[in-house]
Design a protein around this motif. Structure first.
Motif, PDB file in Angstrom:
ATOM      1  N   LEU A  51      -6.509   4.608   6.844  1.00  0.00           N
ATOM      2  CA  LEU A  51      -5.737   3.414   6.518  1.00  0.00           C
ATOM      3  C   LEU A  51      -4.344   3.771   6.019  1.00  0.00           C
ATOM      4  O   LEU A  51      -3.348   3.188   6.439  1.00  0.00           O
ATOM      5  CB  LEU A  51      -6.479   2.576   5.476  1.00  0.00           C
ATOM      6  CG  LEU A  51      -5.833   1.254   5.078  1.00  0.00           C
ATOM      7  CD1 LEU A  51      -5.642   0.364   6.292  1.00  0.00           C
ATOM      8  CD2 LEU A  51      -6.676   0.553   4.026  1.00  0.00           C
ATOM      9  N   LEU A 334       0.255  -2.179   5.071  1.00  0.00           N
ATOM     10  CA  LEU A 334      -1.172  -2.065   4.761  1.00  0.00           C
ATOM     11  C   LEU A 334      -1.956  -3.240   5.327  1.00  0.00           C
ATOM     12  O   LEU A 334      -3.045  -3.068   5.886  1.00  0.00           O
ATOM     13  CB  LEU A 334      -1.371  -2.003   3.244  1.00  0.00           C
ATOM     14  CG  LEU A 334      -1.373  -0.618   2.607  1.00  0.00           C
ATOM     15  CD1 LEU A 334      -1.357  -0.739   1.094  1.00  0.00           C
ATOM     16  CD2 LEU A 334      -2.578   0.187   3.062  1.00  0.00           C
ATOM     17  N   ALA A 338      -4.798  -2.766   8.094  1.00  0.00           N
ATOM     18  CA  ALA A 338      -6.169  -3.012   7.645  1.00  0.00           C
ATOM     19  C   ALA A 338      -6.909  -4.028   8.514  1.00  0.00           C
ATOM     20  O   ALA A 338      -8.131  -3.940   8.662  1.00  0.00           O
ATOM     21  CB  ALA A 338      -6.169  -3.490   6.188  1.00  0.00           C
ATOM     22  N   GLY A 361      -7.316  -1.254   0.115  1.00  0.00           N
ATOM     23  CA  GLY A 361      -6.001  -1.735   0.506  1.00  0.00           C
ATOM     24  C   GLY A 361      -5.302  -2.496  -0.610  1.00  0.00           C
ATOM     25  O   GLY A 361      -4.084  -2.365  -0.794  1.00  0.00           O
ATOM     26  N   SER A 365      -1.778  -1.497  -2.274  1.00  0.00           N
ATOM     27  CA  SER A 365      -0.713  -2.489  -2.218  1.00  0.00           C
ATOM     28  C   SER A 365      -0.091  -2.707  -3.597  1.00  0.00           C
ATOM     29  O   SER A 365       1.136  -2.729  -3.746  1.00  0.00           O
ATOM     30  CB  SER A 365      -1.270  -3.805  -1.668  1.00  0.00           C
ATOM     31  OG  SER A 365      -0.268  -4.787  -1.625  1.00  0.00           O
ATOM     32  N   GLN A 420      -2.986  -9.219   0.949  1.00  0.00           N
ATOM     33  CA  GLN A 420      -4.222  -8.448   1.076  1.00  0.00           C
ATOM     34  C   GLN A 420      -5.460  -9.332   0.995  1.00  0.00           C
ATOM     35  O   GLN A 420      -6.544  -8.931   1.431  1.00  0.00           O
ATOM     36  CB  GLN A 420      -4.282  -7.379  -0.027  1.00  0.00           C
ATOM     37  CG  GLN A 420      -3.131  -6.394  -0.002  1.00  0.00           C
ATOM     38  CD  GLN A 420      -2.945  -5.732   1.347  1.00  0.00           C
ATOM     39  OE1 GLN A 420      -3.908  -5.306   1.979  1.00  0.00           O
ATOM     40  NE2 GLN A 420      -1.698  -5.657   1.802  1.00  0.00           N
TER      41      GLN A 420
END
Length: 575
Positions: A51, A334, A338, A361, A365, A420
């Protein structure tokens, strides 16, 4: 608040995330062989290890785009008046708004999850067949919307910038810019579809680096086209509109070799009855409601700013652009990197690994977003002076932009959190929750903006953006907890507390360094030193404090760099 910070061209305001979508719930999982627990865990660990590397590729491309975007903004701010930049901001906002439905919103909510599912269950041939049909639907929608936008440019401009009518020529200039720019939505929608195929195939590089061409085109247009247009009796600011169209076209062309390499450049198929196309449209359809929420949100913010005097739109815009820079480099990267992994885990019904990957993630972040929030709040004016103060962008422009930046910058961590929180909902097929949250977020923004625009002017709109973004992140967190069953709260709270402490230490040190150097040296160097020194001190203190406090995300972010350096040091070693 509406999200323009998702903008691949980096054009929008830093407003909260609104990928407004909904669904009746997660789609039924296909028949997939259930992996043993240890095998699923191993697969999850491998995805999480990759990732950061994938986000690094996206982030590197975004960094290049943001650097070019900064150069573009400096050029535009210095060469064009506040009346011209106000017009440009609104004219580009209008087609950009539709991208939430026809480009990035559709890609993240429907195309990538469905394409990932087809690849996981039917292989590449099935994936290509679906993509050809998805592209056919997209092209029809983009052509129709582009034509309508050109025809109805004036009422659209009136909707977003009616306050411009008070300044002679400003409204008419904005209408003409809008009419010329509107086909940009066709290019960006086409590029977004290409990005969907590349991301689903885990090919992030081209889609990450292509947006930089938009900024190259605008710099070229601003520097080289303004005077020739004026010599022909054409408004010189129309050079920016030409640059926007050229930038959109270049992004589409840049993707073609990579798409050809994976076999996704076939002819579009116009089959609206295909079950997979209907599933895609089912996921997108609720966004029509979300788009309504988004448009009300965006229209009000632009309308309020258009009524708050010359430059208000530009000050808000440039503060937003400075917020886009750190957010796009890693936070947005990200989220992009993701989504395919989360969609794959959702397709396999493996919620435990989905939750672990999402939390991973989120931690990464916040490791970037929290210090960025503190840095922009503590060093706002020195940074604006350092980066922008030249030409038409004078000391007053710097001060007013910095006032907006304190609030918008301070909200970066809440916008990052929302970014996210949306992908796991998309992966699980839940597009209803973001729609509901968007509506509640809109209410929060309207209330705050109406209360604050009178006493605080354009800064009141930035405060409203910050407040509503906090509301959005909090509500999305409730939605993820409900859908996913866990937020892995202990892991997130422990990590966030350490990151916040390191950010506070760095913020105090950076602010102190900037204050010590204010007024110490005359001229351009004297204006630049506080922002430059404050930034360097902040970055150094943050890294030292993070290491001292044992922030594990520091090691996770550094790991891919260490591995790459180790491979270069040992050429014979396999990658």
């Amino acid at each position: 608040m509406a999200d323009e910070s998702r903008d691949p061209a980096g054009e929008g305001a830093l407003e909260t995330v609104d990928l407004a979508e909904s669904a009746e719930g997660a789609p039924e999982a296909p028949e997939i062989a259930v992996q043993p627990a240890h095998a699923a865990a191993d697969a999850g660990n491998k995805e999480r290890e990759k990732l950061v590397g994938r986000a690094g590729i996206v982030g590197a491309g975004t960094l290049l785009s943001r650097v070019l975007g900064f150069g573009r903004d400096v050029v535009i701010a210095a060469l064009f008046t506040r009346s011209e930049t106000d017009a440009f901001s609104v004219a580009l906002t209008i087609p950009n708004a539709l991208r939430q439905l026809l480009a990035e919103g559709a890609v993240s909510s429907a195309v990538v999850p469905v394409l990932s599912l087809k690849l996981a269950t039917g292989g590449d041939k099935t994936g290509r067949a679906f993509f050809a049909k998805a592209r056919g639907v997209s092209l029809v929608a983009l052509v129709v919307v582009s034509i309508l936008g050109i025809l109805f440019a004036e009422p659209l401009t009136d909707l977003f910038g009616a306050g411009y009518r008070a300044t002679p020529g400003k409204f008419e200039r904005t209408v003409e810019m809008t009419r010329v720019m509107f086909p940009y939505i066709f290019f960006m929608g086409t590029a977004a579809m290409g990005m969907a195929a590349l991301n689903a195939k885990r090919r992030f590089a081209v889609a990450a680096f292509a947006p930089g061409l938009f900024n190259v085109a605008l710099i070229f247009a601003a520097l080289l086209l303004r005077r020739p247009l004026e010599e022909r009796g054409i408004d010189g600011s129309m050079a920016l509109a030409v640059g926007v169209l050229l930038g959109g076209l270049l992004q589409v062309l840049a993707q073609l070799p990579a798409l050809r390499g994976i076999g996704y450049v076939g002819r579009p198929v116009f089959d609206f009855r295909d079950p997979d196309v209907r599933e895609m449209l089912r996921r997108i359809l609720p966004m029509t409601f979300g788009l309504g929420v988004y448009y009300v949100d965006l229209t009000l913010s632009r309308r309020f700013l258009s009524e708050l005097g010359e430059g208000a739109q530009s000050y808000f815009f440039w503060a937003s652009r400075l917020c886009d820079f750190p957010q796009g480099i890693f936070v947005m990267a990200l989220s992009t990197a993701a989504l395919p992994s989360l969609a794959s885990f959702a397709a396999k019904g493996d919620r435990e690994e989905l939750a672990k990957t999402w939390a991973h993630g989120m931690r990464l972040s916040l490791f970037v977003a929290l210090p960025c929030s503190v840095a922009l709040a503590a060093l706002g004016e020195p940074l604006v002076v350092l980066l922008f103060q030249r030409g038409h962008f004078d000391a007053e422009s710097a001060h007013q932009t910095a006032r907006a930046l304190v609030w918008q910058g301070g909200a970066i961590f809440t916008v990052a959190a929302a970014r996210q929180l949306i992908p796991p909902l998309h992966a699980l097929g839940d597009t209803r929750t973001p729609v509901i949250v968007s509506a509640l977020d809109l209410v929060a923004f309207i209330v705050l903006a109406l209360l604050l625009r009178g006493p605080y002017g354009h800064v009141g709109i930035s405060i409203a953006v910050a407040g509503s973004s906090f509301v959005q992140a909090a509500l999305l967190m409730v939605g993820v907890k409900w859908r996913l069953g866990t937020l892995r709260a202990r892991e997130l709270v422990t990590s966030t507390a350490k990151i916040a402490a390191a950010s506070a230490i760095a913020g105090i040190g950076g602010w102190g360094a900037a204050r010590l150097l204010e007024g110490g040296v005359e001229g351009a160097l004297g204006r630049a030193l506080p922002g430059l020194a404050g930034s360097i001190v902040f970055a150094g203190l943050y890294l030292i404090a993070a290491w001292g406090l044992g922030v594990r995300e520091l090691g996770e972010v550094a790991a891919p760099i260490r591995r790459r350096l180790a491979r270069r040091a040992s050429p014979g070693r396999p990658a």
